[in-house]
Design a protein around this motif. Structure first.
Motif, PDB file in Angstrom:
ATOM      1  N   ASP A  63      -5.441  29.697 -37.276  1.00  0.00           N
ATOM      2  CA  ASP A  63      -6.547  28.823 -36.883  1.00  0.00           C
ATOM      3  C   ASP A  63      -7.317  29.525 -35.758  1.00  0.00           C
ATOM      4  O   ASP A  63      -6.753  30.354 -35.035  1.00  0.00           O
ATOM      5  CB  ASP A  63      -5.971  27.489 -36.383  1.00  0.00           C
ATOM      6  CG  ASP A  63      -7.032  26.431 -36.153  1.00  0.00           C
ATOM      7  OD1 ASP A  63      -7.260  25.609 -37.059  1.00  0.00           O
ATOM      8  OD2 ASP A  63      -7.626  26.427 -35.049  1.00  0.00           O
ATOM      9  N   LEU A  64      -8.588  29.200 -35.602  1.00  0.00           N
ATOM     10  CA  LEU A  64      -9.399  29.838 -34.556  1.00  0.00           C
ATOM     11  C   LEU A  64      -8.871  29.546 -33.145  1.00  0.00           C
ATOM     12  O   LEU A  64      -9.063  30.335 -32.217  1.00  0.00           O
ATOM     13  CB  LEU A  64     -10.847  29.339 -34.656  1.00  0.00           C
ATOM     14  CG  LEU A  64     -11.773  29.751 -33.517  1.00  0.00           C
ATOM     15  CD1 LEU A  64     -12.827  30.717 -34.010  1.00  0.00           C
ATOM     16  CD2 LEU A  64     -12.394  28.565 -32.827  1.00  0.00           C
ATOM     17  N   ASP A 140     -11.554  27.620 -39.452  1.00  0.00           N
ATOM     18  CA  ASP A 140     -12.543  27.713 -38.373  1.00  0.00           C
ATOM     19  C   ASP A 140     -12.867  29.112 -37.832  1.00  0.00           C
ATOM     20  O   ASP A 140     -13.817  29.242 -37.054  1.00  0.00           O
ATOM     21  CB  ASP A 140     -12.235  26.712 -37.238  1.00  0.00           C
ATOM     22  CG  ASP A 140     -10.792  26.657 -36.812  1.00  0.00           C
ATOM     23  OD1 ASP A 140     -10.003  27.515 -37.252  1.00  0.00           O
ATOM     24  OD2 ASP A 140     -10.443  25.740 -36.021  1.00  0.00           O
TER      25      ASP A 140
HETATM   26 ZN   LIG Z   1      -8.939  25.122 -34.795  1.00  0.00          ZN
END
Ligand SMILES: [Zn+2]
Length: 205
Positions: A63-64, A140
């Motif tokens: 995830d970002l 993301d």
């Molecule tokens: Zn995220």
């Protein structure tokens, strides 16, 4: 939580399983934050330690955002290895250290991201030899995401998934996939990124 626990159980029974949701990595043991009330991956990992007697579980968090909840929950655990690759200059402000963190600069694209993964992941798979991997396949890091400043393309995200899955397969690790975040301007892009993750899981695993 139930879905991610079931995903882990099915991943152990088969080779892999994808949950069409989950990945609430910002929740701590005693509080929720960052859109995350309860930490499904942490609970599923604990379930596998206790019920399935697993001793080597790895969380690969792409995830970002940094996986602060998992990093904190498993900070003293030798049985759960936490890996997070994220945008350094973004939420959470305070990042409890994972076993391995890669904090990327704003604007990092396919090359920087995939180079960093290729540099670090094979080594930790080899050294830790996970029985089960929880893969948080955040959408993301996408360049059109509204909450992030990484610049991966659809193709870059597919190559990321492919790389993680191929490595897990080579290491004979079972894989439980959860979605994590995704906030593209056009929701169809977010759906496509998640769809591509499922497709790659099916193809490779
Ligand atoms: Zn995220």
């Amino acid at each position: 939580m139930g879905g991610t626990i079931l995903t882990a159980k099915l991943a152990l029974k088969e080779t892999s399983c994808v949950h069409l949701g989950g990945g609430f990595h910002h929740a701590f043991a005693d509080h929720g934050e960052g859109f995350c009330v309860l930490n499904d991956v942490a609970c599923a990992a604990r379930y596998c330690q206790v019920q399935e007697k697993l001793r080597k579980i790895m969380i690969v968090d792409c995830d970002l955002h940094q996986g602060n909840g998992n990093a904190h929950i498993f900070k003293d655990s030798k049985e759960v290895f936490t890996f997070s690759i994220h945008q350094e200059n973004n939420y959470p402000l305070i990042k409890p250290p994972s076993d391995l963190d890669i904090g990327l600069a704003d604007g990092s694209g396919n090359k920087e991201y995939l180079d960093a993964l290729e540099k670090e992941l094979p080594r930790i798979f080899k050294d830790f030899a996970p029985q089960l991997v929880f893969y948080i396949a955040g959408a993301d890091p996408y360049f059109k995401d509204q909450l992030g400043a990484l610049r991966l393309t659809l193709d870059g995200l597919e190559r990321r998934d492919e790389f993680v899955f191929a490595l897990a397969k080579e290491s004979k690790a079972h894989v439980a996939v959860v979605f994590g975040g995704g906030y593209a301007q056009d929701i169809n892009d977010t759906v496509l990124i998640h769809y591509n993750t499922v497709k790659k899981a099916l193809e490779i695993l």
